[in-house]
Write an enzyme that holds these catalytic residues in place. Sequence first.
Site, PDB file in Angstrom:
ATOM      1  N   CYS A 136       0.828  -1.203   0.000  1.00 53.17           N
ATOM      2  CA  CYS A 136       0.000   0.000   0.000  1.00 53.17           C
ATOM      3  C   CYS A 136       0.871   1.266   0.000  1.00 53.17           C
ATOM      4  O   CYS A 136       2.018   1.236  -0.464  1.00 53.17           O
ATOM      5  CB  CYS A 136      -0.978  -0.001   1.175  1.00 53.17           C
ATOM      6  N   ASP A 205      -3.060   1.521  10.177  1.00 54.76           N
ATOM      7  CA  ASP A 205      -4.207   2.421  10.352  1.00 54.76           C
ATOM      8  C   ASP A 205      -4.625   2.451  11.810  1.00 54.76           C
ATOM      9  O   ASP A 205      -5.117   3.460  12.298  1.00 54.76           O
ATOM     10  CB  ASP A 205      -5.353   1.959   9.447  1.00 54.76           C
TER      11      ASP A 205
END
Length: 323
Positions: A136, A205
Amino acid sequence: MTDTEPSPAVRETAESIATMEIRGAATIASAAAEALADQAAAAAEADATASDPEAFRASMRAAARTLRETRPTAVSLPNALRYVLQRMEGDSVDRLRRSVVDASEAFVDQLDRAQEDLGQVGANRLADGDTVMTHCHSTDALACIEAAVEQGKSISAVVKETRPRQQGHITAEALRDMGVPVTLIVDSAARRYLDEVDHVVVGADSIAADGGVINKIGTSGLAVNARERGVPIMTAAQTIKLHPETLTGHTVEIEMRSEEEVIEPGTREAIGEITVENPAFDVTPPRYMDAIVTEHGQFPPESIVTLMRELFGEGAAEPWAEP
Ligand SMILES: O=P(O)(O)OC[C@H]1O[C@H](OP(=O)(O)O)[C@H](O)[C@@H]1O
């Protein structure tokens, strides 16, 4: 503006976070803090809130709730809102406004410094000549690689494209611009390339109290493969990624996104009765992660709870809730 209506900038920021025009946990956090500062400026001028401190406070809480509801997984968002609202103080609208603007600026400064500091820690784990694999796009992970390059180390990268939104391409371009030689691969090629890799570096996250790392879908499979191939994996996460609600037994909600991110546009009808699911994140158990790198140093995942208690006490306040 009525007493609880969010300012246009808050609505725009919320919309951009929801559609992922603004994305990445740290970027979401700074955008949310800045939107609260904008709300404070707007509320200090609006008829309904300009001379009523209680109405001003209510409008700030409502704006925070609008921002909070956009995406559920990255805890940097509620942590940013907490930071700013907990520093809102004063008995006049002008003082309240100033406290919000100051807190928002302090928060954004702190984010920048934290990223720089964790970058140094992460860079110390990388050696001259290393190849890293990324998943990512994480500005915290990139900060580690950038700091290593600035220390004069020669680093190469194997970059996973990261379906469905292919944010690996953003990482590939950022690394290329740092002068790092990049090989871009599809996600399913990761295990094949792990034998050529010295470290896996990912972002986060949210980090749970048990050391579980919640990051972009595919991280947990990558971590298991890395362990099997004997390649160390670290997560670069400044402390706004620590999820205080997990201290009291709550779990982290995994965002489910639209099927349109997975299937080709215009193919829904042809696909017929096939269910498409699109979870945005997964949880890597602490036993598959070698280190969590923060601005306060590196931690084995299982010990992150001590830092979490130090920073958040025993749990999480919700200053956006109506009193
Ligand atoms: O804070 P930084 O390190 O930039 O990003 C952290 C994480 O945020 C991203 O989520 P999304 O793209 O917003 O879904 C990725 O999962 C990335 O690892």
